[in-house]
Design a protein around this motif. Structure first.
Motif, PDB file in Angstrom:
ATOM      1  N   ALA A  46     -50.043  13.748  15.560  1.00  0.00           N
ATOM      2  CA  ALA A  46     -50.095  14.784  14.522  1.00  0.00           C
ATOM      3  C   ALA A  46     -48.688  15.178  14.079  1.00  0.00           C
ATOM      4  O   ALA A  46     -48.420  15.357  12.885  1.00  0.00           O
ATOM      5  CB  ALA A  46     -50.851  16.002  15.048  1.00  0.00           C
ATOM      6  N   LYS A  47     -47.794  15.299  15.043  1.00  0.00           N
ATOM      7  CA  LYS A  47     -46.405  15.648  14.718  1.00  0.00           C
ATOM      8  C   LYS A  47     -45.772  14.590  13.831  1.00  0.00           C
ATOM      9  O   LYS A  47     -45.068  14.907  12.860  1.00  0.00           O
ATOM     10  CB  LYS A  47     -45.600  15.811  16.009  1.00  0.00           C
ATOM     11  N   ALA A  48     -46.031  13.309  14.136  1.00  0.00           N
ATOM     12  CA  ALA A  48     -45.472  12.226  13.330  1.00  0.00           C
ATOM     13  C   ALA A  48     -46.071  12.224  11.928  1.00  0.00           C
ATOM     14  O   ALA A  48     -45.370  11.959  10.939  1.00  0.00           O
ATOM     15  CB  ALA A  48     -45.723  10.884  14.022  1.00  0.00           C
ATOM     16  N   LEU A  49     -47.356  12.512  11.804  1.00  0.00           N
ATOM     17  CA  LEU A  49     -47.992  12.573  10.489  1.00  0.00           C
ATOM     18  C   LEU A  49     -47.387  13.676   9.629  1.00  0.00           C
ATOM     19  O   LEU A  49     -47.206  13.513   8.419  1.00  0.00           O
ATOM     20  CB  LEU A  49     -49.492  12.812  10.644  1.00  0.00           C
ATOM     21  N   LEU A  50     -47.067  14.800  10.252  1.00  0.00           N
ATOM     22  CA  LEU A  50     -46.534  15.948   9.517  1.00  0.00           C
ATOM     23  C   LEU A  50     -45.037  15.823   9.249  1.00  0.00           C
ATOM     24  O   LEU A  50     -44.515  16.480   8.352  1.00  0.00           O
ATOM     25  CB  LEU A  50     -46.813  17.228  10.304  1.00  0.00           C
ATOM     26  N   CYS A  51     -44.362  14.997  10.039  1.00  0.00           N
ATOM     27  CA  CYS A  51     -42.921  14.794   9.886  1.00  0.00           C
ATOM     28  C   CYS A  51     -42.609  14.199   8.513  1.00  0.00           C
ATOM     29  O   CYS A  51     -43.327  13.333   8.008  1.00  0.00           O
ATOM     30  CB  CYS A  51     -42.425  13.871  11.000  1.00  0.00           C
ATOM     31  N   PHE A  52     -41.510  14.639   7.907  1.00  0.00           N
ATOM     32  CA  PHE A  52     -41.136  14.146   6.582  1.00  0.00           C
ATOM     33  C   PHE A  52     -40.865  12.647   6.592  1.00  0.00           C
ATOM     34  O   PHE A  52     -41.058  11.962   5.591  1.00  0.00           O
ATOM     35  CB  PHE A  52     -39.903  14.899   6.075  1.00  0.00           C
ATOM     36  N   GLN A  53     -40.402  12.123   7.735  1.00  0.00           N
ATOM     37  CA  GLN A  53     -40.111  10.698   7.853  1.00  0.00           C
ATOM     38  C   GLN A  53     -41.200   9.938   8.617  1.00  0.00           C
ATOM     39  O   GLN A  53     -41.051   8.762   8.903  1.00  0.00           O
ATOM     40  CB  GLN A  53     -38.765  10.501   8.563  1.00  0.00           C
ATOM     41  N   HIS A  54     -42.260  10.618   8.989  1.00  0.00           N
ATOM     42  CA  HIS A  54     -43.377  10.020   9.733  1.00  0.00           C
ATOM     43  C   HIS A  54     -42.955   9.393  11.056  1.00  0.00           C
ATOM     44  O   HIS A  54     -43.475   8.352  11.458  1.00  0.00           O
ATOM     45  CB  HIS A  54     -44.097   8.976   8.884  1.00  0.00           C
ATOM     46  N   ASN A  55     -41.995  10.024  11.727  1.00  0.00           N
ATOM     47  CA  ASN A  55     -41.632   9.505  13.050  1.00  0.00           C
ATOM     48  C   ASN A  55     -41.651  10.587  14.132  1.00  0.00           C
ATOM     49  O   ASN A  55     -41.659  10.284  15.318  1.00  0.00           O
ATOM     50  CB  ASN A  55     -40.266   8.808  13.025  1.00  0.00           C
ATOM     51  N   GLY A  56     -41.651  11.843  13.721  1.00  0.00           N
ATOM     52  CA  GLY A  56     -41.746  12.932  14.678  1.00  0.00           C
ATOM     53  C   GLY A  56     -40.501  13.150  15.512  1.00  0.00           C
ATOM     54  O   GLY A  56     -40.520  13.906  16.487  1.00  0.00           O
ATOM     55  N   THR A  57     -39.390  12.505  15.128  1.00  0.00           N
ATOM     56  CA  THR A  57     -38.171  12.607  15.948  1.00  0.00           C
ATOM     57  C   THR A  57     -36.923  12.928  15.148  1.00  0.00           C
ATOM     58  O   THR A  57     -35.826  12.920  15.704  1.00  0.00           O
ATOM     59  CB  THR A  57     -37.928  11.279  16.699  1.00  0.00           C
ATOM     60  N   ASP A  58     -37.060  13.182  13.843  1.00  0.00           N
ATOM     61  CA  ASP A  58     -35.845  13.347  13.039  1.00  0.00           C
ATOM     62  C   ASP A  58     -35.329  14.782  12.991  1.00  0.00           C
ATOM     63  O   ASP A  58     -34.337  15.069  12.332  1.00  0.00           O
ATOM     64  CB  ASP A  58     -36.073  12.809  11.619  1.00  0.00           C
ATOM     65  N   GLY A  59     -36.022  15.711  13.680  1.00  0.00           N
ATOM     66  CA  GLY A  59     -35.536  17.080  13.739  1.00  0.00           C
ATOM     67  C   GLY A  59     -35.696  17.863  12.459  1.00  0.00           C
ATOM     68  O   GLY A  59     -35.013  18.876  12.263  1.00  0.00           O
ATOM     69  N   CYS A  60     -36.585  17.424  11.578  1.00  0.00           N
ATOM     70  CA  CYS A  60     -36.794  18.132  10.318  1.00  0.00           C
ATOM     71  C   CYS A  60     -37.531  19.456  10.569  1.00  0.00           C
ATOM     72  O   CYS A  60     -37.957  19.748  11.682  1.00  0.00           O
ATOM     73  CB  CYS A  60     -37.586  17.263   9.346  1.00  0.00           C
ATOM     74  N   GLU A  61     -37.678  20.237   9.519  1.00  0.00           N
ATOM     75  CA  GLU A  61     -38.345  21.523   9.660  1.00  0.00           C
ATOM     76  C   GLU A  61     -39.788  21.353  10.133  1.00  0.00           C
ATOM     77  O   GLU A  61     -40.293  22.159  10.923  1.00  0.00           O
ATOM     78  CB  GLU A  61     -38.325  22.269   8.318  1.00  0.00           C
ATOM     79  N   ALA A  62     -40.464  20.311   9.656  1.00  0.00           N
ATOM     80  CA  ALA A  62     -41.840  20.056  10.099  1.00  0.00           C
ATOM     81  C   ALA A  62     -41.888  19.800  11.596  1.00  0.00           C
ATOM     82  O   ALA A  62     -42.780  20.290  12.294  1.00  0.00           O
ATOM     83  CB  ALA A  62     -42.420  18.870   9.329  1.00  0.00           C
ATOM     84  N   CYS A  63     -40.922  19.041  12.109  1.00  0.00           N
ATOM     85  CA  CYS A  63     -40.871  18.758  13.544  1.00  0.00           C
ATOM     86  C   CYS A  63     -40.578  20.031  14.338  1.00  0.00           C
ATOM     87  O   CYS A  63     -41.115  20.235  15.432  1.00  0.00           O
ATOM     88  CB  CYS A  63     -39.809  17.700  13.840  1.00  0.00           C
ATOM     89  N   ARG A  64     -39.715  20.873  13.793  1.00  0.00           N
ATOM     90  CA  ARG A  64     -39.368  22.112  14.484  1.00  0.00           C
ATOM     91  C   ARG A  64     -40.592  23.006  14.650  1.00  0.00           C
ATOM     92  O   ARG A  64     -40.733  23.700  15.661  1.00  0.00           O
ATOM     93  CB  ARG A  64     -38.282  22.866  13.704  1.00  0.00           C
ATOM     94  N   LEU A  65     -41.470  22.971  13.660  1.00  0.00           N
ATOM     95  CA  LEU A  65     -42.682  23.791  13.702  1.00  0.00           C
ATOM     96  C   LEU A  65     -43.794  23.151  14.537  1.00  0.00           C
ATOM     97  O   LEU A  65     -44.847  23.752  14.715  1.00  0.00           O
ATOM     98  CB  LEU A  65     -43.182  24.052  12.281  1.00  0.00           C
ATOM     99  N   MET A  66     -43.555  21.932  15.012  1.00  0.00           N
ATOM    100  CA  MET A  66     -44.486  21.267  15.942  1.00  0.00           C
ATOM    101  C   MET A  66     -43.716  20.952  17.219  1.00  0.00           C
ATOM    102  O   MET A  66     -43.602  19.801  17.640  1.00  0.00           O
ATOM    103  CB  MET A  66     -45.051  19.995  15.320  1.00  0.00           C
ATOM    104  N   ASN A  67     -43.165  21.979  17.838  1.00  0.00           N
ATOM    105  CA  ASN A  67     -42.365  21.810  19.054  1.00  0.00           C
ATOM    106  C   ASN A  67     -43.317  21.723  20.248  1.00  0.00           C
ATOM    107  O   ASN A  67     -43.745  22.735  20.800  1.00  0.00           O
ATOM    108  CB  ASN A  67     -41.398  22.974  19.213  1.00  0.00           C
ATOM    109  N   LEU A  68     -43.640  20.507  20.641  1.00  0.00           N
ATOM    110  CA  LEU A  68     -44.643  20.307  21.684  1.00  0.00           C
ATOM    111  C   LEU A  68     -44.126  20.689  23.063  1.00  0.00           C
ATOM    112  O   LEU A  68     -44.916  20.981  23.969  1.00  0.00           O
ATOM    113  CB  LEU A  68     -45.100  18.847  21.688  1.00  0.00           C
ATOM    114  N   GLN A  69     -42.805  20.705  23.238  1.00  0.00           N
ATOM    115  CA  GLN A  69     -42.238  21.040  24.544  1.00  0.00           C
ATOM    116  C   GLN A  69     -42.535  22.487  24.940  1.00  0.00           C
ATOM    117  O   GLN A  69     -42.834  22.780  26.087  1.00  0.00           O
ATOM    118  CB  GLN A  69     -40.724  20.789  24.565  1.00  0.00           C
ATOM    119  N   ASP A  70     -42.440  23.396  23.969  1.00  0.00           N
ATOM    120  CA  ASP A  70     -42.682  24.802  24.300  1.00  0.00           C
ATOM    121  C   ASP A  70     -44.033  25.304  23.785  1.00  0.00           C
ATOM    122  O   ASP A  70     -44.304  26.499  23.804  1.00  0.00           O
ATOM    123  CB  ASP A  70     -41.549  25.691  23.775  1.00  0.00           C
TER     124      ASP A  70
END
Length: 268
Positions: A46-70
């Motif tokens: 889900a995080k990768a789908l929402l990521c602007f680059q579709h990888n879930g690892t580029d640190g974009c705002e979408a990834c920040r809002l899907m912080n699975l660690q916390d």
């Protein structure tokens, strides 16, 4: 991608290809026993789908809002349907009720806020009450544009056949005991205990970790000693009387303890 998730190589390959595909199914079903990692992989996907680059690892705002660690799942285009608290019974419900599916259906009318896709994960989809399942079926019959829906289920036999016919199923199998053992040792569980837990959990890292953390009556190593003692005492004319007379066994045997004892007897 998702190298930190143990096992499930084919499932990860499918999902990686899904991210790049131009045409793709709108609904997926992750099926398999509890504790295999379905939820973990679903959230990463889900995080990768929402990521602007579709990888879930580029640190974009979408990834920040899907912080699975916390556990921060505040992305406006992500919806999680799971068992809710029942105020009347003062505990979590063990079913998905129709009001939850109605709420989801209302949300599907909304366009994405940030990402090009909206994603919904339905946990324990096999626990939907009949009314909820029928309402969900209507949602699948007219899939909302721009949405990807991921169902998680341990028992697909409890899902409506008509729902099954409208999803692409990814089956999750038990993880090899050696990999479970390595994962436990990586979490600072001593090797001897990790070896026992890996066998008892039958390929479920989640179950192994729960057993490792259990105390009291559910202490897996104490239960293992008592299970072995029972087997050594066989044959017995009245085995249930033997069990009832043990000081370590509460008169009101808890379901979890009973299941664990039976599982240990089978393994031993």
């Amino acid at each position: 991608m998702w190298e930190h998730i143990i096992g499930h190589t084919e499932q990860k390959k499918f999902l990686q290809n899904y991210l790049q595909a131009k045409e793709r199914p709108h609904a997926l079903l992750f099926s398999g026993a509890a504790g295999l990692g379905k939820r973990t992989l679903a959230l990463e996907f889900a995080k990768a789908l929402l990521c602007f680059q579709h990888n879930g690892t580029d640190g974009c705002e979408a990834c920040r809002l899907m912080n699975l660690q916390d556990g921060n799942l505040s992305h406006p285009d992500f919806v999680l349907v799971q068992h809710e608290w029942d105020d009347k019974k003062d505990r979590l419900r063990d079913t998905i009720i129709i009001d939850q599916i109605r709420e989801l259906t209302a949300k599907t009318a909304l366009a994405p806020v940030m990402s090009p896709t909206r994603v919904c994960i339905v946990e324990d989809a096999d626990t939907m009450v009949p009314a909820a399942a029928n309402a969900f079926l209507k949602l699948l019959e007219e899939p909302p544009a721009g949405w990807v829906i991921i169902l998680l289920a341990a028992n697909v036999n409890r899902l409506l056949p008509t729902i099954m016919s409208r999803v692409v199923q990814l089956r999750f199998q038990a993880i090899e005991p050696q990999l479970v053992e390595q994962a436990l040792q990586a979490r600072q569980i001593e090797p001897a205990k990790a070896a026992v837990l890996a066998r008892i959990s039958e390929g479920s890292i989640g179950l192994a970790l729960n057993l490792a953390a259990a105390k009291g009556q559910l202490d897996v190593f104490e239960c293992r000693k008592q299970a072995a003692a029972f087997l050594e005492a066989l044959p017995l004319a009245m085995p249930m009387n033997y069990l009832a007379g043990r000081s370590w066994l509460d008169k009101k045997l808890q379901r979890e303890q009973a299941l664990l004892l039976v599982q240990l007897w089978q393994l031993l």
